[in-house]
Write an enzyme that holds these catalytic residues in place. Structure first.
Site, PDB file in Angstrom:
ATOM      1  N   GLY A 172       0.866  -1.143   0.005  1.00 32.15           N
ATOM      2  CA  GLY A 172      -0.144  -0.230  -0.001  1.00 32.15           C
ATOM      3  C   GLY A 172       0.935   1.158  -0.006  1.00 32.15           C
ATOM      4  N   GLY A 173       0.326   2.176   0.993  1.00 30.35           N
ATOM      5  CA  GLY A 173       1.031   3.633   0.856  1.00 30.35           C
ATOM      6  C   GLY A 173       2.817   3.341   1.154  1.00 30.35           C
ATOM      7  N   GLY A 407      18.135  11.358 -33.947  1.00 27.78           N
ATOM      8  CA  GLY A 407      17.937  11.812 -32.450  1.00 27.78           C
ATOM      9  C   GLY A 407      18.740  11.054 -31.354  1.00 27.78           C
TER      10      GLY A 407
END
Length: 517
Positions: A172-173, A407
């Site tokens: 989770g967090g 590029g």
């Protein structure tokens, strides 16, 4: 006044409770699974006897639901400072044996204290993450506590190195704190990191998955790119931390730990002459070049399993710590894709904030073509490489070994993007595009009228390389500093690094640039 026996006994009693943590049984269970306790991890990390703990007596007696007056020794995290190879380092270690290592207000305050101490004293910080997540009983207070940790992670970013070890659950967090740090190390067994577990994903989306697929070390190292190193166990994780720190400065105001001798050896290395295959279309392992350039072949690769078409890591050349960035021709022909661009740009920016010179080895045919790459934003992601190199003010040395097209030539730190020295081997090809593609565009009529189209295409391609892609053409226009034999490379780079160590470059005053994220 002498300390009474009663007071001395009380102190020892409290120390014993803190040192025992979850108790002998839980420690035995961890050992049976090949895991260290929270304190054992710190003991392995620091030089013997150098760890100085703070917050040992934190025993949060909460009144929250279901935990009334429950004692939580050390509040499930051990924090302090110590020494590694004579250098001060701050650290914290979450203790899964106490309340599942859950994070509450006091727990977070101890972590924040470690982070604050690291910032004030200018020392690296190491975090061992092994926690069941937020302490639910503390409600929004626990969420606020996570926010305080995240805030400090961000404030320290680019100030001191931050290294996270995922040595258990990180869900989770809780996963966002390590994600905000510079390097993540995760143990192969007994560790998981995820935002939503398999059960939640199935309940919400109907998708069936496994922890191995979304939260394992292998998944994060090779697919998501969330971690940089896989450790076989806790001991190995500590070894990786030690080796990583051996290349890093203590803070952004210090130089990396160079090992510069008074006399610089610039001897040729004939083995480099035979690195490239004779056929320019055949691949080769760029690590072989890096290992010839790095002192004693000592190269510490970072994120080896993710975006393998670009290789990044640390080493020394002539005693000077450098960050290597190299295209890898054995994977996707060394093209730059979305993941490679993200990986390369992040590493370049880390090197820049911590004063580590960058050596870029170029063999790139271009950005990876494809509908999927275009729709997923290769323009935005590729621009990160341009942004990272252009904004970097550390010494930048570029070696063009073979292809440098379009590029991607610019994205791999050409002179125009701020390279201080650009060296090229005689095998280098520097052009807007590859010879075959250019021939198909420029010489359509000649090819259409040729009796043997294949032979004509080869003839024209050879002419194009000689006239439009030669390294001498770029050297003549001062886009290349020098064309050198491969055997001369290490000496040339070592001399350039030594000359550039005093480089100073100022930029317009601003808060920060707006990198295309």
């Amino acid at each position: 006044m002498a300390i009474s026996k009663t007071l001395a006994d009380e102190l020892e009693k409290r120390r014993k409770v803190a040192l025992e943590g979850g108790g002998a049984k839980k420690a035995e269970d961890r050992h049976a699974k090949g895991r260290m306790t929270a304190r054992e991890r710190l003991d392995a990390l620091f030089s013997a006897g150098s760890f100085q703990e703070f917050g040992m007596h934190a025993q949060h007696k909460t009144r929250h639901f279901g935990m009334e007056n429950k004692s939580i020794p050390t509040d499930a995290v051990i924090a302090g400072t110590g020494f590694i190879d004579g250098r001060p380092v701050a650290a914290f270690s979450q203790d899964f044996g106490v309340a599942g290592g859950s994070l509450g207000e006091i727990h977070a305050k101890k972590i924040c204290h470690a982070l604050d101490s690291a910032g004030k004293a200018g020392m690296p910080v190491i975090g061992f993450n092994d926690s069941g997540g937020a302490r639910i009983q503390e409600g929004v207070g626990a969420l606020s506590a996570y926010g305080q940790v995240f805030y400090r992670n961000v404030q320290l970013s680019g100030v001191v190195p931050q290294i996270s070890v995922i040595a258990g659950p990180c869900a989770g967090g809780a996963a966002y704190s390590p994600a905000l740090t510079d390097f993540l190390i995760m143990t192969r067994e007994n560790a998981q990191m995820f935002i939503c577990g398999p059960e939640v994903i199935r309940a919400v989306t109907g998708q069936v998955t496994t922890m191995e697929e979304i939260g394992s070390a292998q998944a994060h190292a090779s697919v998501s790119g969330n971690i940089h190193f896989i450790a076989e166990n806790d001991t190995h994780a500590v070894e990786i931390v030690h080796r990583l720190l051996s290349f890093l400065p203590s803070n952004n105001m210090s130089d990396p730990p160079h090992r510069i001798e008074a006399e610089l050896s610039v001897e040729d290395d004939p083995a480099l002459d035979d690195i490239l295959p004779e056929d320019p279309k055949l691949p080769y392992d760029c690590r072989k070049v890096i290992e010839r350039l790095a002192d004693d072949g000592d190269f510490m690769e970072v994120a080896a399993d993710f975006a393998a078409n670009i290789v990044v890591g640390f080493g020394r050349i002539g005693g000077v710590v450098v960050g290597f960035v190299s295209n890898q021709p054995t994977v996707k022909a060394g093209t730059l894709d979305i993941d490679a661009s993200d990986k390369g740009a992040r590493f370049v920016r880390f090197c820049n904030v911590f004063n580590i010179p960058i050596v870029t080895l170029v063999d790139v045919p271009g950005f990876l073509p494809g509908v999927n790459e275009e729709r997923r934003g290769i323009i935005r992601h590729g621009a990160k490489m341009l942004f990272a190199y252009a904004s970097a003010t550390v010494p930048k040395i570029t070696l063009i070994m073979r292809k440098a097209y379009g590029g991607a030539y610019l994205a791999m730190c050409s002179q125009d993007m701020g390279a201080d020295r650009v060296l090229a081997w005689p095998t280098a090809e520097i052009a807007v595009m590859g010879a075959e593609g250019a021939v198909n565009i420029l010489y359509r009529k000649e090819l259409a009228n040729a009796e043997d189209r294949t032979a004509k295409a080869k003839e024209l391609a050879d002419e194009y390389r000689a006239e439009f892609a030669s390294p001498y053409l770029s050297a003549g226009m001062l886009f290349v500093s020098d064309v050198i034999q491969p055997r001369e490379t290490k000496g040339a780079i070592a001399l350039s690094l030594r000359a550039l160590l005093s480089k100073r470059e100022t930029r317009p005053p601003k808060k920060h640039g707006n990198i295309p994220l």
